[in-house]
Design a protein around this motif. Structure first.
Motif, PDB file in Angstrom:
ATOM      1  N   VAL A  13      -4.297  31.439   7.590  1.00  0.00           N
ATOM      2  CA  VAL A  13      -5.078  30.305   7.093  1.00  0.00           C
ATOM      3  C   VAL A  13      -6.417  30.790   6.564  1.00  0.00           C
ATOM      4  CG1 VAL A  13      -6.343  28.226   7.807  1.00  0.00           C
ATOM      5  CG2 VAL A  13      -3.960  28.528   8.499  1.00  0.00           C
ATOM      6  N   ASN A  96       0.228  20.398   7.001  1.00  0.00           N
ATOM      7  CA  ASN A  96      -1.068  20.425   6.300  1.00  0.00           C
ATOM      8  C   ASN A  96      -2.207  20.155   7.261  1.00  0.00           C
ATOM      9  OD1 ASN A  96       0.119  20.931   3.815  1.00  0.00           O
ATOM     10  ND2 ASN A  96       0.202  18.779   3.240  1.00  0.00           N
ATOM     11  N   PHE A  99      -2.967  23.141   9.261  1.00  0.00           N
ATOM     12  CA  PHE A  99      -3.700  24.084   8.424  1.00  0.00           C
ATOM     13  C   PHE A  99      -5.203  23.801   8.488  1.00  0.00           C
ATOM     14  CE2 PHE A  99      -5.738  25.277   4.482  1.00  0.00           C
ATOM     15  CZ  PHE A  99      -5.273  26.563   4.255  1.00  0.00           C
TER      16      PHE A  99
END
Length: 132
Positions: A13, A96, A99
């Motif tokens: 990430v 998402n 993330f």
């Protein structure tokens, strides 16, 4: 081994986040990703219809000493099962969100695995008394 997976994810990430590097960007993207999860669940109900929400007042046992029956009494209000299409969309939105949570951890120099372990230990220690 599991800590390596968390660390590798956290490093990945960190390496892939280029455009939204500011913590302000990360915070607003995190909020946006939560809204997208909420929207995907709502669309599973309203557009697809694979799940239904049948909500009413939660029942609580008469006695506070009866915590064992509390789990049987409380309901999620979700009826049905996600279809494959809705499941894919919601999984993507949750991915998402993970993330951006990980990106926030990176910006604040926090270790995602350590946070996970602390939360797990707290729940494991307090058990059913971990009310949220």
């Amino acid at each position: 081994m599991k800590d390596i997976i968390f660390d590798n994810f956290q490093n990945c990430v960190d390496e892939s986040l280029l455009r939204h590097k500011s913590i302000l960007d990360v915070l607003t993207k995190l909020q946006e990703s939560q809204a997208r999860i909420n929207r995907a669940v709502a669309k599973s109900v309203t557009n697809c219809g694979c799940i239904k929400i049948n909500a009413d007042k939660q029942c609580f046992p008469d006695s506070e000493d009866d915590i064992e029956t509390l789990n049987d009494c409380l309901k999620t209000h979700v009826q049905g099962e996600l279809c494959n299409s809705c499941r894919d969309v919601i999984e993507q939105e949750i991915g998402n969100h993970l993330f951006y949570i990980t990106s926030l951890c990176n910006d604040l120099d926090l270790n995602l695995y350590d946070i996970y372990i602390k939360e797990y230990d707290k729940m494991n220690t307090l058990g059913k008394y971990t009310f949220r």
